[in-house]
Design a protein around this motif. Structure first.
Motif, short mmCIF file in Angstrom:
data_model
loop_
_atom_site.label_atom_id
_atom_site.label_comp_id
_atom_site.label_asym_id
_atom_site.label_seq_id
_atom_site.Cartn_x
_atom_site.Cartn_y
_atom_site.Cartn_z
N ALA A 82 0.82 -1.21 0.00
CA ALA A 82 0.00 0.00 0.00
C ALA A 82 0.85 1.26 0.00
N THR A 83 1.88 1.26 0.82
CA THR A 83 2.69 2.49 0.91
C THR A 83 3.63 2.66 -0.27
N ASP A 84 4.11 1.57 -0.85
CA ASP A 84 4.99 1.70 -2.02
C ASP A 84 4.26 2.38 -3.17
N SER A 85 3.04 1.95 -3.44
CA SER A 85 2.30 2.57 -4.54
C SER A 85 1.92 4.01 -4.20
N ALA A 86 1.58 4.26 -2.93
CA ALA A 86 1.26 5.63 -2.52
C ALA A 86 2.50 6.52 -2.63
N TRP A 87 3.66 5.98 -2.25
CA TRP A 87 4.92 6.74 -2.35
C TRP A 87 5.25 7.05 -3.81
N ALA A 88 5.03 6.09 -4.68
CA ALA A 88 5.28 6.31 -6.11
C ALA A 88 4.36 7.42 -6.64
N GLU A 89 3.11 7.40 -6.23
CA GLU A 89 2.17 8.45 -6.63
C GLU A 89 2.59 9.81 -6.08
N TYR A 90 3.04 9.82 -4.84
CA TYR A 90 3.53 11.07 -4.23
C TYR A 90 4.71 11.61 -5.02
N LYS A 91 5.67 10.76 -5.35
CA LYS A 91 6.85 11.22 -6.09
C LYS A 91 6.46 11.75 -7.48
N LYS A 92 5.50 11.09 -8.09
CA LYS A 92 5.02 11.52 -9.40
C LYS A 92 4.35 12.90 -9.29
N ALA A 93 3.49 13.07 -8.29
CA ALA A 93 2.81 14.36 -8.08
C ALA A 93 3.82 15.44 -7.71
N ARG A 94 4.80 15.09 -6.89
CA ARG A 94 5.83 16.05 -6.49
C ARG A 94 6.65 16.51 -7.69
N ALA A 95 7.01 15.58 -8.57
CA ALA A 95 7.78 15.93 -9.76
C ALA A 95 6.98 16.86 -10.67
N SER A 96 5.72 16.56 -10.82
CA SER A 96 4.85 17.40 -11.64
C SER A 96 4.71 18.81 -11.04
N ALA A 97 4.51 18.86 -9.73
CA ALA A 97 4.38 20.15 -9.05
C ALA A 97 5.68 20.94 -9.15
N TRP A 98 6.81 20.26 -9.03
CA TRP A 98 8.11 20.94 -9.14
C TRP A 98 8.30 21.51 -10.55
N ALA A 99 7.91 20.76 -11.55
CA ALA A 99 8.03 21.24 -12.93
C ALA A 99 7.17 22.49 -13.13
N GLU A 100 5.96 22.48 -12.61
CA GLU A 100 5.09 23.65 -12.70
C GLU A 100 5.70 24.84 -11.96
N TYR A 101 6.24 24.57 -10.78
CA TYR A 101 6.88 25.63 -9.99
C TYR A 101 8.04 26.24 -10.77
N LYS A 102 8.90 25.39 -11.32
CA LYS A 102 10.06 25.88 -12.07
C LYS A 102 9.61 26.69 -13.29
N LYS A 103 8.58 26.20 -13.96
CA LYS A 103 8.07 26.90 -15.13
C LYS A 103 7.59 28.30 -14.74
N ALA A 104 6.90 28.38 -13.61
CA ALA A 104 6.36 29.67 -13.16
C ALA A 104 7.46 30.60 -12.64
N THR A 105 8.46 30.06 -12.00
CA THR A 105 9.46 30.92 -11.37
C THR A 105 10.68 31.20 -12.24
N ASP A 106 10.97 30.36 -13.20
CA ASP A 106 12.16 30.59 -14.03
C ASP A 106 12.09 31.93 -14.77
N SER A 107 10.95 32.25 -15.34
CA SER A 107 10.85 33.51 -16.06
C SER A 107 10.92 34.69 -15.09
N ALA A 108 10.32 34.53 -13.92
CA ALA A 108 10.40 35.59 -12.91
C ALA A 108 11.84 35.77 -12.44
N TRP A 109 12.54 34.67 -12.30
CA TRP A 109 13.95 34.76 -11.87
C TRP A 109 14.79 35.45 -12.95
N ALA A 110 14.53 35.15 -14.20
CA ALA A 110 15.27 35.79 -15.30
C ALA A 110 15.01 37.30 -15.31
N GLU A 111 13.75 37.69 -15.09
CA GLU A 111 13.43 39.13 -15.02
C GLU A 111 14.13 39.79 -13.83
#
Length: 159
Positions: A82-111
């Motif tokens: 149960a926890t292995d599959s939940a952990w895999a889902e967490y890591k997947k969601a975390r990676a997606s959220a990080w990509a969105e965060y980077k996308k949103a902040t990279d342009s702001a950081w460049a400015e």
């Protein structure tokens, strides 16, 4: 046929004999001053009181320990499934959220970096201009001082 199961009672003496830590022994004694029969109800009371009930496995005989492990192994396997599959889902969601965060902040950081570079260039230019003015005033003052010093020395020597 009726099977009678003997219910064990745990006492402060049992905990001391098994070398339980002193604060847990004191808490046990406050919670169960006369000892306690081992039941699910009392186990829940112990948990609510703050007792480390997982430590109770230290009170088991080797035979009881083997029986306990046999009974809990499959539950442990299910836990990991149960926890292995939940952990895999967490890591997947975390990676997606990080990509969105980077996308949103990279342009702001460049400015930010661009604005900072512009501001720094203006600062350096203003600093250089002010330093040049200071150096010019200092050179003029030094020349005046040197002239006054020389005049004073000539007067003092001719005295």
């Amino acid at each position: 046929m009726i099977t009678i199961i003997a219910v064990r009672t745990i006492t402060v003496a049992d905990l001391r004999a098994a070398r339980a830590c002193s604060d847990q022994v004191r808490l046990f004694e406050r919670t169960f001053p006369k000892g306690v029969r081992v039941t699910l109800r009392n186990l829940n009371r112990a948990v609510k009181a703050g007792l480390n009930v997982a430590w109770a496995v230290n009170l088991l005989t080797p035979e009881q320990q083997a029986e306990y492990e046999k009974a809990t192994d499959s539950a442990w396997d299910e836990y990991w499934k149960a926890t292995d599959s939940a952990w895999a889902e967490y890591k997947k969601a975390r990676a997606s959220a990080w990509a969105e965060y980077k996308k949103a902040t990279d342009s702001a950081w460049a400015e930010y970096e661009k604005a900072r570079a512009t501001a720094r260039a203006k600062h350096e230019k203003a600093k250089a201009t002010a330093l040049a003015e200071y150096d010019k005033a200092k050179a003029t003052a030094q020349a005046e001082y040197d002239k006054a010093k020389a005049t004073a020395l000539v007067r003092a020597l001719n005295g």
